[in-house]
Design an enzyme around this catalytic site. Structure first.
Site, PDB file in Angstrom:
ATOM      1  N   LYS A 110      -1.427 -15.757  -6.958  1.00  0.00           N
ATOM      2  CA  LYS A 110      -1.247 -14.607  -6.075  1.00  0.00           C
ATOM      3  C   LYS A 110      -1.279 -15.063  -4.623  1.00  0.00           C
ATOM      4  O   LYS A 110      -2.019 -15.991  -4.263  1.00  0.00           O
ATOM      5  CB  LYS A 110      -2.372 -13.614  -6.359  1.00  0.00           C
ATOM      6  CG  LYS A 110      -2.279 -12.275  -5.670  1.00  0.00           C
ATOM      7  CD  LYS A 110      -3.430 -11.400  -6.160  1.00  0.00           C
ATOM      8  CE  LYS A 110      -3.349  -9.989  -5.578  1.00  0.00           C
ATOM      9  NZ  LYS A 110      -4.404  -9.121  -6.156  1.00  0.00           N
ATOM     10  N   SER A 135      -2.231  -5.111  -7.775  1.00  0.00           N
ATOM     11  CA  SER A 135      -1.681  -5.834  -6.648  1.00  0.00           C
ATOM     12  C   SER A 135      -1.172  -7.233  -7.007  1.00  0.00           C
ATOM     13  O   SER A 135      -0.521  -7.878  -6.179  1.00  0.00           O
ATOM     14  CB  SER A 135      -2.731  -5.937  -5.540  1.00  0.00           C
ATOM     15  OG  SER A 135      -3.867  -6.653  -5.957  1.00  0.00           O
ATOM     16  N   SER A 184      -6.022  -4.872 -10.643  1.00  0.00           N
ATOM     17  CA  SER A 184      -4.878  -5.621 -10.113  1.00  0.00           C
ATOM     18  C   SER A 184      -4.408  -6.790 -10.961  1.00  0.00           C
ATOM     19  O   SER A 184      -3.379  -7.379 -10.669  1.00  0.00           O
ATOM     20  CB  SER A 184      -5.206  -6.118  -8.700  1.00  0.00           C
ATOM     21  OG  SER A 184      -5.339  -5.029  -7.824  1.00  0.00           O
TER      22      SER A 184
END
Length: 578
Positions: free
Chosen positions: A143, A218, A242
């Site tokens: 990420k 996310s 997320s």
């Protein structure tokens, strides 16, 4: 070139970042325009599923490498020198480049660095006759929040562009120390608070299964990378869901461990330092194409995590062998079914898939399934969680957006609010209530006999990831089914079960009952045929969430593997027909 007076500061930054990102894709990896989906996505164009495109442009060897290996079999092939790390990483980088052109999932392609590291690993193996580490040659994506030395951790914020990290995040260093190769960093939502991965700098990441639906957030870019088979392990973070939500929306496996199992530090600073330790701590987690791939990697990471992260406990990853002993009278695994959280009614496909999984598991001799009433603590947890994670008032985030004159993306416009930072006494009161809810929630796991002695009642619970199917872009609504388990610090994972078929849609039948809350109002709109054409859900994945008590991470993965095996075997023998 002079910036036009009317152009906000973030605009040229985004333009430059996107050009630089595009330049990282070699010209011979560019795919024909005929393969590119239509934008903007329209219902009349259909889902535009692109999962099959990579095998049409990759070589036969690249397709084989990226599609036909698990983590363990790939690492074995590399260690036995049946295939080089250079060929493996080249194949996955090529596939990641293709995936990006189809979905916009990358922020920082690290193809050049990955190729150099792969060459180093091959040289090391040749020179020493042994692998660099137990994850030697494993392709991993991370990420965008995680620091990688020399690369931005912008999180899609113009204010953080062109401020490269001076060192790696501890988890990145841990992965590298074991021989892994970081192939790319992936896209996230603006403020990391949206459930749809879109920001002003990099744009929107699209769902490769159905372009009309959200890719989640996310860790949305990670979910897409794994779904597109462009890395074997994705590293995300989870506070509101997320990791588990992108796993659900993209039909892959997600794993949110307990706090202190994986290093979390070394990430982009979006709230004041120390704030998360005062409110609710997010955790690093993994996404993968298989449950046993998660187990394999966690088995290597956890025993070493405390050497790298000050936030990690000293401990081992228990390798539970043989039949898993559960709380049942004959050692059966007892799985509770938690349905409605008391805030949002389950829409029919979610209610159905939960019932299907419960029925399938209940037929297995080593599993006992029981229904569990909604604990009031679970119902209250969502509102308390919202107050805890909002204790910083979003002041720092507001300053970052203001500094580059960034507008809020559509989903955030009615949701992002700047307020006063909470006082210590307010925070203490919230944490005191949190402790009370934790104690109340603890009661579901055990039973008390007439003498006041406690015994374990449940080994795990299954519940929805969300009360609704994978929604259209910018319409993801309910967080209570995922964020609560971060507040309780329960390990939780996502398992994809099957796709939505037409009989799941109950076309023409309205949703019965009254709305439970303002959150339920929004969720119900996703089923209201005046608001949505339910056929948009066709072919999107249906998943369940598996949850266990705090620090039982190893048990969670074993139970996920068991559930996955039992359910897959059932559908293999009883093909689901719409």
């Amino acid at each position: 070139m002079a910036i036009p007076a009317s152009e906000a500061p973030w605009v040229p930054i985004a333009r430059r970042k996107q050009l630089e990102r595009d330049s990282c894709i070699p010209s011979h990896w560019r795919i024909p325009s005929s393969y590119l989906p239509k934008d903007p996505p329209l219902f009349e164009d259909g889902p535009q599923n692109v999962l099959g495109v990579p095998r049409r442009v990759l070589s036969a060897e690249e397709t084989d490498i990226t599609e036909n290996y698990t983590v363990s079999t790939l690492l074995e092939a590399i260690s036995n020198q049946k295939i080089s790390a250079e060929r493996v990483i080249g194949a996955f980088c090529h596939r990641a480049a293709v995936a990006h052109q189809l979905t916009n999932c990358l922020t920082e392609p690290l193809f050049k660095q990955a190729a150099e590291r792969a060459k180093f690993l091959d040289s090391y193996l040749k020179e020493h006759g042994a692998t660099f580490g137990p994850l030697h040659g494993l392709p991993v994506s991370v990420k965008d929040t995680f620091d990688v030395q020399g690369v931005d951790s912008s999180t899609g914020l113009a204010a953080y562009c062109y401020k490269p990290a001076i060192k790696n995040a501890p988890l990145v260093d841990l992965l590298l120390s074991l021989g892994a190769v970081i192939v790319a960093k992936t896209n996230v939502p603006q403020t990391l608070s949206s459930l749809d991965s879109i920001n002003n700098v990099f744009g929107r990441t699209m769902n490769p299964i159905n372009r009309l639906c959200t890719a989640g957030g996310s860790s949305g870019g990670e979910g897409v990378m794994i779904a597109m088979k462009s890395s074997l392990i994705g590293v995300g973070t989870d506070l509101g869901g997320s990791v588990r939500i992108p796993a659900m929306t993209n039909g892959v496996y997600g794993f949110k461990p307990s706090n202190s199992r994986l290093p979390y530090g070394g990430q982009a600073v979006l709230v004041p330092d120390g704030m998360t330790r005062s409110s609710v701590q997010p955790v690093a987690g993994l996404l993968a194409q298989r449950a046993d791939d998660i187990s394999y990697v966690m088995n290597e990471l956890v025993p070493r995590a405390s050497l790298w992260g000050e936030d990690c406990v000293f401990g081992q990853w228990s390798d539970i062998q043989g039949r898993l002993q559960g709380a049942g009278p004959n050692g059966e695994i007892v799985i509770g079914v938690l349905r409605c959280d008391g805030n949002c009614t389950l829409l029919p496909p979610i209610q159905k898939i939960l019932s299907e999984v419960a029925a399938i598991l209940g037929q297995h001799p080593d599993i006992k399934v029981v229904e569990v009433s909604t604990p009031p603590a679970w119902t209250e947890a969502q509102s308390l969680m919202n107050r805890l994670i909002g204790i910083d008032g979003a002041v720092l985030m507001g300053e970052l957006l203001k500094s580059a004159q960034e507008p809020l993306v559509p989903w955030m416009q009615s949701r992002f609010k700047i307020s006063e930072v909470g006082q210590l006494t307010e925070l203490a009161q919230l944490q005191a209530r949190r402790a009370e809810l934790e104690y109340e929630m603890l009661q579901i796991w055990s039973e008390v006999d007439n003498y006041g002695r406690r015994a374990r009642r449940l080994d795990a619970v299954i519940c929805p990831v969300a009360p609704h199917p994978v929604p259209e872009i910018d319409r993801y609504h309910a967080l209570g089914y995922t964020s609560s388990f971060v507040m309780f610090d329960y390990p939780a994972g996502t398992i994809p079960i099957r796709d939505v078929v037409e009989q799941d849609l109950e076309l023409g039948q309205p949703l019965a009952g009254r709305s439970l809350s303002i959150w339920d109002d929004g969720s119900r709109e996703l089923w209201d045929e005046k608001s949505v054409n339910r056929k948009v859900y066709l072919g999107t994945p249906l998943s369940v969430q598996v949850v266990v008590p705090r620090l039982e991470d190893e048990k969670l993965v074993r139970i996920m593997e068991l559930i996955d095996k039992v359910v897959k075997a059932h559908f293999a023998n009883h093909k689901f027909v719409s």
